[in-house]
Structure formats: structure tokens, C-alpha cells
Design a protein around this motif. Structure first.
Motif, short mmCIF file in Angstrom:
data_model
loop_
_atom_site.label_atom_id
_atom_site.label_comp_id
_atom_site.label_asym_id
_atom_site.label_seq_id
_atom_site.Cartn_x
_atom_site.Cartn_y
_atom_site.Cartn_z
N ARG A 1 -6.98 13.13 -11.78
CA ARG A 1 -6.59 12.56 -13.08
C ARG A 1 -6.88 11.07 -13.18
O ARG A 1 -7.23 10.58 -14.25
N THR A 2 -6.75 10.36 -12.06
CA THR A 2 -6.83 8.89 -12.10
C THR A 2 -7.92 8.30 -11.22
O THR A 2 -8.29 7.13 -11.39
N GLY A 3 -8.40 9.05 -10.22
CA GLY A 3 -9.37 8.52 -9.27
C GLY A 3 -8.75 7.77 -8.11
O GLY A 3 -9.43 7.36 -7.18
N ARG A 4 -7.43 7.61 -8.11
CA ARG A 4 -6.75 6.88 -7.04
C ARG A 4 -6.73 7.70 -5.75
O ARG A 4 -6.46 8.89 -5.77
N CYS A 5 -7.04 7.03 -4.64
CA CYS A 5 -7.00 7.69 -3.34
C CYS A 5 -5.54 7.92 -2.96
O CYS A 5 -4.73 6.99 -2.98
N LEU A 6 -5.20 9.14 -2.60
CA LEU A 6 -3.82 9.47 -2.22
C LEU A 6 -3.50 9.03 -0.79
O LEU A 6 -2.34 8.96 -0.41
N ASP A 7 -4.54 8.74 -0.02
CA ASP A 7 -4.36 8.35 1.38
C ASP A 7 -4.42 6.84 1.58
O ASP A 7 -3.97 6.33 2.60
N ASP A 8 -4.99 6.12 0.63
CA ASP A 8 -5.08 4.66 0.68
C ASP A 8 -4.98 4.16 -0.75
O ASP A 8 -5.96 4.16 -1.49
N LEU A 9 -3.79 3.77 -1.18
CA LEU A 9 -3.51 3.44 -2.57
C LEU A 9 -4.27 2.22 -3.08
O LEU A 9 -4.23 1.91 -4.27
#
Length: 121
Positions: free
Chosen positions: A87-95
Motif C-alpha cells: 500500500r505504501t512502499g515502506r519496508c517492514l524490516d527497515d522503516l
């Protein structure tokens, strides 16, 4: 003069039925390589197809594995398995890391990709 969201800004990419569930495809949209995903609930997402953790092109984000972490749909990059929120492209492992996310809509069965979403601060 055109405003954000006008017809000219939405690029048709493919028909919804051509997208495999939980698989990615790549398309050239507004001059950028974009990875497009259809999830099991028929939601469609688009992210920039570059894996920021890979030194060499390995097929891009579109070749990753689609899954869920709780309510968050994600794709795991093929090279290092870092998960990116569809949805956002944000990495869930490295914010601190993101890939571009694009607006998507489906009109009469055709997937349309808009411009890059504006990231919240």
C-alpha cells in the motif's frame, strides 16, 4: 491545465483478468518500471520495481513473494527477502527505506496506474 487525477494522468496497463493472483508483473508507466500486484482479495497495487537492497538487478520487486503480515499486504524482495508494504512502499524490516508506491484504480476491468503517491512525513 490539468489537475491531479485527470484522465491523462492515468495510464492503462492491462486487464484485471490478465494479472495472476499473488504474482507481480512489470510495466513501463510514466517512464518508470513499475511492479503491479493483484492479491487474493482482488486488490491491485503498484510499486517501483527497484529493490533498494540489491546491488544488481535480479528481476526487481515484481519477482518477489506476495504475502501478509497481519492486515498488511506485502511483497518480499527476491534478492534479500525484505518485505515492502504494497500500500505504501515502506519496508517492514527497515522503516527508513521505501520504494515508490503508485495510485491504482480499475475501471471496467482495466488496470490504470496513476502517479507516485505522496509519502506522509
Amino acid at each position: 491545465m490539468t489537475g491531479r487525477g485527470t484522465v491523462e494522468e492515468w495510464q492503462p496497463v492491462c486487464r484485471m483478468v490478465e494479472l495472476e493472483v499473488d504474482r507481480g508483473v512489470t510495466a513501463l508507466v510514466h517512464g518508470q518500471a513499475v511492479a503491479i500486484f493483484r492479491t487474493g482479495d482482488d486488490a491491485v497495487y503498484a510499486l517501483g520495481n527497484h529493490d533498494p537492497f540489491a546491488r544488481h538487478a535480479v528481476g526487481g520487486i515484481s519477482k518477489g513473494i506476495v504475502g501478509r503480515r497481519g492486515e498488511t499486504p506485502f511483497v518480499a524482495s527476491p534478492a534479500h527477502r525484505h518485505a515492502f508494504d504494497l500500500r505504501t512502499g515502506r519496508c517492514l524490516d527497515d522503516l527508513h527505506v521505501t520504494v515508490p508506491a503508485y495510485d491504482v484504480k480499475v475501471v471496467e476491468g482495466v488496470v490504470l496506474i496513476g502517479h507516485r503517491k505522496v509519502q506522509a512525513a
